[in-house]
Design a protein around this motif. Structure first.
Motif, PDB file in Angstrom:
ATOM      1  N   ASP A  24       0.840  -1.197   0.000  1.00 40.78           N
ATOM      2  CA  ASP A  24       0.000   0.000   0.000  1.00 40.78           C
ATOM      3  C   ASP A  24       0.878   1.250   0.000  1.00 40.78           C
ATOM      4  N   GLY A  25       0.248   2.419   0.086  1.00 42.85           N
ATOM      5  CA  GLY A  25       1.000   3.639   0.336  1.00 42.85           C
ATOM      6  C   GLY A  25       1.217   4.560  -0.842  1.00 42.85           C
ATOM      7  N   TYR A  26       0.680   4.241  -2.011  1.00 46.21           N
ATOM      8  CA  TYR A  26       0.834   5.135  -3.166  1.00 46.21           C
ATOM      9  C   TYR A  26      -0.213   6.249  -3.114  1.00 46.21           C
ATOM     10  N   HIS A  27       0.215   7.456  -3.504  1.00 46.68           N
ATOM     11  CA  HIS A  27      -0.691   8.597  -3.625  1.00 46.68           C
ATOM     12  C   HIS A  27      -0.276   9.382  -4.869  1.00 46.68           C
ATOM     13  N   PHE A  36      -3.062   0.644  -3.364  1.00 49.14           N
ATOM     14  CA  PHE A  36      -2.212  -0.540  -3.398  1.00 49.14           C
ATOM     15  C   PHE A  36      -1.604  -0.718  -4.787  1.00 49.14           C
ATOM     16  N   ASN A  37      -0.449  -1.376  -4.834  1.00 48.18           N
ATOM     17  CA  ASN A  37       0.113  -1.824  -6.104  1.00 48.18           C
ATOM     18  C   ASN A  37      -0.683  -3.063  -6.530  1.00 48.18           C
ATOM     19  N   PRO A  38      -1.513  -2.975  -7.587  1.00 48.46           N
ATOM     20  CA  PRO A  38      -2.374  -4.112  -7.952  1.00 48.46           C
ATOM     21  C   PRO A  38      -1.584  -5.336  -8.393  1.00 48.46           C
ATOM     22  N   TYR A  39      -0.455  -5.130  -9.074  1.00 46.01           N
ATOM     23  CA  TYR A  39       0.360  -6.252  -9.549  1.00 46.01           C
ATOM     24  C   TYR A  39       0.846  -7.092  -8.373  1.00 46.01           C
ATOM     25  N   SER A  40       1.383  -6.425  -7.358  1.00 46.38           N
ATOM     26  CA  SER A  40       1.910  -7.134  -6.195  1.00 46.38           C
ATOM     27  C   SER A  40       0.786  -7.748  -5.369  1.00 46.38           C
ATOM     28  N   PRO A 125       7.157   4.228  -1.218  1.00 46.73           N
ATOM     29  CA  PRO A 125       5.763   3.927  -0.874  1.00 46.73           C
ATOM     30  C   PRO A 125       5.576   2.922   0.251  1.00 46.73           C
ATOM     31  N   ASN A 126       6.356   1.831   0.228  1.00 47.32           N
ATOM     32  CA  ASN A 126       6.072   0.737   1.149  1.00 47.32           C
ATOM     33  C   ASN A 126       7.299  -0.162   1.317  1.00 47.32           C
ATOM     34  N   LYS A 127       7.123  -1.211   2.102  1.00 46.69           N
ATOM     35  CA  LYS A 127       8.225  -2.114   2.421  1.00 46.69           C
ATOM     36  C   LYS A 127       8.749  -2.842   1.182  1.00 46.69           C
ATOM     37  N   GLU A 128       7.846  -3.266   0.299  1.00 49.55           N
ATOM     38  CA  GLU A 128       8.277  -3.990  -0.890  1.00 49.55           C
ATOM     39  C   GLU A 128       9.223  -3.148  -1.742  1.00 49.55           C
TER      40      GLU A 128
END
Length: 282
Positions: A24-27, A36-40, A125-128
């Motif tokens: 998550d975390g995209y704006h 959310f990143n839909p691919y991941s 954006p996030n941990k990934e």
């Protein structure tokens, strides 16, 4: 979500929390909700694993080349950045900095907007993305042996979880002894970047560099579950001089309200050996 939670013996709430932390975390605007990143996300549901999927879909070679072109260091991108919209939301074909590329390719995203002064705060954006980006930087800034680097980071995290900074530095010293010599080891920033990348792999910790205090800047600040570490680096000197600088500039006062015990760490590097020679921990 329920199937994913069951596979990992988690509650539904815990599974959602891990999904948010990882993907998550995209704006994409001042008022954007979390995206959310839909691919991941879809890969995580399909494989029932909290894996790093986005970086597996391509290679960051172009990013590394652009970092070199614009003289950008790892510490410049794996950290919070303040900028006007025109500095990151612009065509990559005419960019004069790397920020449009970082933003439009998803390495950084909007985290906050200040209406009073009309500027944005951007961050990973996030941990990934943080883990994937940090690993991608290892060959260019540390060593081509990414496996040894990630294994060392894991062992350092285990040592720090036991509040054993001495053991962590011994692991780091052993690891650096295996890193081939390179021509740009004669300045403090080289070692700062290397340590920043290694510590950034400790995903449950916070790391920052050149943190301002009323009387100076701390080379590296590392916040773990139990301690706040202030690291001062020296080259071709000794760890005592690093510790004296920490005391002289009263770095501890800047972090007195952190709520965690503060540990000072003075580290000296030898440029001929390309490694740590001595350290002091107080």
């Amino acid at each position: 979500i329920d199937m994913l939670a069951e596979t990992h013996d988690l509650t539904r709430e815990a599974a959602i929390a891990k999904l948010k932390e990882s993907y998550d975390g995209y704006h994409f605007s001042a008022e954007s909700p979390d995206v959310f990143n839909p691919y991941s996300l879809l890969n995580s549901f399909s494989k029932k694993e909290f894996g790093d999927y986005w970086f597996g879909s391509g290679t960051p070679t172009y990013l590394i080349n652009m970092m070199h072109k614009f003289n950008v260091l790892p510490t410049d991108i794996i950290t919070r950045i303040e900028a006007d919209a025109s500095e990151f939301d612009a065509p990559t074909e005419t960019m004069v900095s790397i920020m449009p590329l970082l933003y439009q390719s998803g390495y950084i995203t909007i985290k906050n907007y200040n209406r009073d002064y009309n500027y944005y705060t951007l961050d990973v954006p996030n941990k990934e993305v943080k883990v994937g980006l940090t690993r991608a930087l290892i060959p260019a800034y540390v060593t081509h042996n990414t496996l040894a680097t990630t294994n060392t980071a894991r062992r350092i995290a285990q040592a720090l979880d036991k509040q054993d900074m001495n053991g962590a530095l011994e692991l780091l010293q052993t690891f650096l002894g295996t890193v081939p010599y390179c021509d740009n080891t004669h300045y403090e920033g080289h070692y700062q970047q290397m340590l920043f990348i290694v510590f950034s792999l400790l995903t449950d910790y916070l790391v920052d560099v050149e943190v301002h205090t009323p009387k100076g800047r701390v080379d590296i600040v590392l916040l773990t579950h139990t301690n706040l570490y202030l690291l001062e680096l020296k080259i071709d000197s000794d760890s005592s001089s690093a510790m004296r600088q920490i005391d002289l500039k009263e770095y501890r006062q800047r972090f007195a309200l952190s709520g965690k015990p503060i540990t000072k760490v003075g580290i000296n590097f030898d440029t001929k050996e390309g490694n740590i020679t001595d350290w002091i921990i107080e």
